[in-house]
Design a protein around this motif. Structure first.
Motif, short mmCIF file in Angstrom:
data_model
loop_
_atom_site.label_atom_id
_atom_site.label_comp_id
_atom_site.label_asym_id
_atom_site.label_seq_id
_atom_site.Cartn_x
_atom_site.Cartn_y
_atom_site.Cartn_z
N THR A 28 12.64 4.30 -3.42
CA THR A 28 11.37 3.95 -3.51
C THR A 28 11.23 2.56 -4.26
N ASP A 29 10.57 1.55 -3.32
CA ASP A 29 10.57 0.23 -3.85
C ASP A 29 9.13 -0.17 -3.86
N ILE A 30 9.02 -1.28 -4.88
CA ILE A 30 7.62 -1.66 -5.14
C ILE A 30 7.34 -2.71 -3.91
N VAL A 31 6.20 -3.25 -4.01
CA VAL A 31 5.47 -4.07 -3.14
C VAL A 31 5.75 -5.71 -3.79
N TYR A 32 6.43 -6.50 -3.08
CA TYR A 32 6.72 -7.80 -3.69
C TYR A 32 6.75 -8.72 -2.35
N ASP A 33 6.64 -10.05 -2.71
CA ASP A 33 6.43 -11.12 -1.50
C ASP A 33 8.03 -11.64 -1.54
N ASP A 34 8.18 -12.77 -0.87
CA ASP A 34 9.33 -13.40 -0.61
C ASP A 34 10.17 -14.07 -1.54
N LEU A 35 9.15 -14.41 -2.64
CA LEU A 35 9.81 -14.88 -4.04
C LEU A 35 10.04 -13.70 -4.84
N GLY A 36 9.77 -12.49 -4.69
CA GLY A 36 10.10 -11.47 -5.54
C GLY A 36 9.00 -11.07 -6.49
N LEU A 37 7.93 -11.77 -6.33
CA LEU A 37 6.85 -11.72 -7.12
C LEU A 37 6.05 -10.35 -6.77
N PRO A 38 5.57 -9.41 -7.69
CA PRO A 38 4.87 -8.22 -7.11
C PRO A 38 3.44 -8.62 -6.92
N SER A 39 2.59 -7.63 -6.17
CA SER A 39 1.20 -7.69 -6.05
C SER A 39 0.50 -6.39 -5.74
N PHE A 40 -0.59 -6.31 -5.79
CA PHE A 40 -1.32 -4.94 -5.89
C PHE A 40 -2.07 -5.17 -4.45
N PRO A 41 -1.77 -4.27 -3.46
CA PRO A 41 -2.47 -4.45 -2.25
C PRO A 41 -4.08 -4.09 -2.27
N ALA A 42 -4.75 -4.80 -1.61
CA ALA A 42 -6.20 -4.69 -1.68
C ALA A 42 -6.84 -3.58 -1.31
N ARG A 43 -6.11 -2.93 -0.03
CA ARG A 43 -6.69 -1.45 0.34
C ARG A 43 -6.30 -0.57 -0.64
N ARG A 44 -5.28 -0.50 -1.23
CA ARG A 44 -5.00 0.67 -2.08
C ARG A 44 -6.00 0.43 -3.47
N LEU A 45 -6.15 -0.68 -3.73
CA LEU A 45 -7.20 -1.14 -5.09
C LEU A 45 -8.61 -0.60 -4.77
N LYS A 46 -8.85 -0.95 -3.40
CA LYS A 46 -10.24 -0.27 -2.80
C LYS A 46 -10.50 1.03 -3.02
N GLY A 47 -9.47 1.81 -2.60
CA GLY A 47 -9.50 3.32 -2.60
C GLY A 47 -9.61 3.89 -3.76
N LEU A 48 -8.75 3.28 -4.78
CA LEU A 48 -8.78 3.94 -6.31
C LEU A 48 -10.07 3.55 -6.90
N LEU A 49 -10.61 2.54 -6.58
CA LEU A 49 -11.92 2.06 -7.25
C LEU A 49 -13.29 2.92 -6.66
N ARG A 50 -12.86 3.17 -5.32
CA ARG A 50 -14.07 4.12 -4.82
C ARG A 50 -13.93 5.43 -5.30
N GLU A 51 -12.66 5.88 -5.56
CA GLU A 51 -12.55 7.26 -5.99
C GLU A 51 -13.04 7.29 -7.69
#
Length: 216
Positions: A28-51
């Motif tokens: 199980t890996d994390i979300v990261y871009d081509d440079l290896g820098l991680p990010s927090f996906p917007a859709r997941r953030l929206k779902g957590l904040l709605r909850e």
């Protein structure tokens, strides 16, 4: 309203899972871009904040202070039939804009020393977990999993677009304050966070909390 940002800091190792592994080494890996820098996906953030916003509403209902209702939440976050007033963006690692050009230069100039993997390694740790058989107290066969986790202390930020004000802005600020755990295994000691909403650099979450206490 512009210059509205969500700021999130990891208070424990965190797994923002990509839904994929990394070769045969990481299940199980994390979300990261081509440079290896991680990010927090917007859709997941929206779902957590709605909850989280729903939990805030329930807290007010329990105290017989019906300050927020489902209609405000639906207008702010949207419904399956209609987009919400708030448009969330991916949260990027703090300092991403400054680091990106330097990393691109280093990848080109020193490709034998700097790579996506070396960047990821500086920001993460590897852990393994297994399921235990309750009857024998031993590890279940084929249950060993290897996870890549984001390091404690990393900070992320990203803008929120849209015309948001009044109670909606306060609700979003309080939803940020109420958001305490994110990611996979967040009920097992991972993913503890602190989150706040800022407007033009000012901590709007603290202002909303003070207003709520004053009204109470």
């Amino acid at each position: 309203m512009d210059k509205l940002f969500i700021n999130l800091k990891l208070k424990s190792p965190t797994l923002i899972g990509s839904g994929e592994g990394w070769g045969s080494l990481i299940d199980t890996d994390i979300v990261y871009d081509d440079l290896g820098l991680p990010s927090f996906p917007a859709r997941r953030l929206k779902g957590l904040l709605r909850e989280s916003a729903l939990e805030v509403m329930e807290m007010f209902d329990a105290s017989e202070s019906n300050l927020f209702n489902k209609d405000i939440i639906d207008h702010l976050f949207g419904t399956p039939q209609k987009a919400g007033a708030a448009a969330f963006c991916n949260l990027n690692l703090e300092g991403y804009a400054e680091a990106q050009p330097w990393l691109e230069w280093a990848f080109d100039k020193y490709s034998d020393l700097v790579s996506t993997e070396t960047v990821i390694d500086t920001l993460t740790e590897i852990r393994q977990q297994t399921a235990i058989d309750g009857s024998t107290g031993t590890a279940k066969e084929s249950s060993l999993r290897t996870l890549r986790l984001l390091n404690k202390g990393l900070s992320f930020a990203g803008p929120v677009d849209g015309n948001i004000g009044g109670l909606e802005l306060d609700l979003l600020a309080l939803a940020c304050a109420n958001l305490r755990h994110v990611g996979s295994s967040r009920n097992r000691g991972l993913g503890e966070v602190s989150c706040l909403l800022t407007f033009e650099g000012e901590d709007w979450t603290s202002k909303a909390l003070r207003r709520v206490k004053g009204d109470a």
